[in-house]
Design a protein around this motif. Structure first.
Motif, PDB file in Angstrom:
ATOM      1  N   GLU A   1     -36.182  54.776 -38.362  1.00 58.22           N
ATOM      2  CA  GLU A   1     -37.140  55.840 -38.048  1.00 58.22           C
ATOM      3  C   GLU A   1     -37.526  56.588 -39.316  1.00 58.22           C
ATOM      4  N   LYS A   2     -36.550  56.790 -40.201  1.00 53.66           N
ATOM      5  CA  LYS A   2     -36.798  57.545 -41.430  1.00 53.66           C
ATOM      6  C   LYS A   2     -37.794  56.827 -42.331  1.00 53.66           C
ATOM      7  N   VAL A   3     -37.694  55.488 -42.401  1.00 52.93           N
ATOM      8  CA  VAL A   3     -38.589  54.730 -43.281  1.00 52.93           C
ATOM      9  C   VAL A   3     -39.864  54.302 -42.570  1.00 52.93           C
ATOM     10  N   GLY A   4     -40.018  54.696 -41.289  1.00 52.21           N
ATOM     11  CA  GLY A   4     -41.279  54.450 -40.603  1.00 52.21           C
ATOM     12  C   GLY A   4     -41.376  53.131 -39.875  1.00 52.21           C
ATOM     13  N   GLU A   5     -40.260  52.411 -39.713  1.00 47.50           N
ATOM     14  CA  GLU A   5     -40.318  51.128 -39.012  1.00 47.50           C
ATOM     15  C   GLU A   5     -40.432  51.319 -37.503  1.00 47.50           C
ATOM     16  N   ILE A   6     -39.859  52.399 -36.981  1.00 48.00           N
ATOM     17  CA  ILE A   6     -39.938  52.692 -35.554  1.00 48.00           C
ATOM     18  C   ILE A   6     -40.245  54.175 -35.388  1.00 48.00           C
ATOM     19  N   ARG A   7     -40.680  54.545 -34.195  1.00 46.92           N
ATOM     20  CA  ARG A   7     -40.907  55.944 -33.854  1.00 46.92           C
ATOM     21  C   ARG A   7     -39.990  56.323 -32.706  1.00 46.92           C
TER      22      ARG A   7
END
Length: 228
Positions: free
Chosen positions: A140-146
């Motif tokens: 989530e932190k690196v933007g792969e999932i929300r």
């Protein structure tokens, strides 16, 4: 007698933790016999990120987190591993190390082997669950999932800003290309108009010169033939 002294020392170390003025001391992780020291790669799971340098030592905050995660009631598998570590430091190794540690641990805690192994499984599940949570948070932190109801991380916000700037630059590049095309068209039209203007002036000069020459010729003829 030396063996009993080692067991007594291990039991003492098991119940008494060394302290320092700054608080409880935290021993560095020690590998078991024949077990390699783990290394950690800080590379991101996203291909958009460059791999971080290879890590050979975890950060203290992560050591503290794992230590807190594996803390127990003193009658569990982690307490048993402390007994093993103490006896290992006194020179024991191999099967005799674990048999001696278990005998001493069972004598102190009355814990039987099946319960000890069950405790080990529970700690293993805690580690697995914690790692899954950390990996989900990292993704989530690196933007792969929300994750619903979780605001974007600073890293994701920077990614969004980068994407917006890239989009803006691409739009500016497109506008610049269009302006260059318009400039080229205007220059071509300007050149054509300049050529037309130059040609028109040249044509006028030819007509003017011819008319002036004809007028001059007639004027001279009148003066020559009629003024006598």
């Amino acid at each position: 007698m030396l063996l009993f002294d080692n067991i007594a020392k291990a039991a003492k170390d098991f119940f008494v933790e060394e302290t320092s003025p700054d608080g409880p001391s935290v021993a560095a992780p020690r590998s078991l016999p024949g077990q390699p020291t783990p290394t950690f790669s800080g590379g991101s799971t996203s291909a958009a990120f460059q791999a971080a340098p290879l890590l050979t030592q975890p950060e203290q905050r992560h050591l503290d987190h794992i230590r807190q995660l594996l803390s127990g009631d003193g009658k569990d598998f982690m307490a048993f591993t402390k007994m093993v570590t103490s006896l290992q430091a006194s020179g024991l190794s191999g099967p005799i190390l674990y048999q001696t540690a278990f005998n001493a641990f069972a004598a102190v805690t009355s814990l039987e082997l099946p319960a000890l192994l069950k405790s080990a499984e529970q700690f293993e599940l805690k580690l697995t669950s914690d790692r899954n949570s950390i990996l989900e948070r990292h993704r989530e932190k690196v933007g792969e999932i929300r994750i619903p109801n979780v605001p974007p991380s600073p890293l994701v916000q920077l990614q969004q800003q980068e994407q917006q700037l890239q989009t803006g630059l691409a739009d500016l590049a497109r506008q610049l290309e269009e302006a260059q095309q318009r400039l080229l068209a205007v220059r071509q039209e300007l050149q054509q108009q300049q050529q037309k203007a130059t040609a028109a002036l040249a044509s006028y000069e030819l007509a003017h010169a011819a008319a002036a020459a004809e007028l001059k010729a007639h004027q001279q003829a009148v003066q020559a033939f009629l003024l006598k």
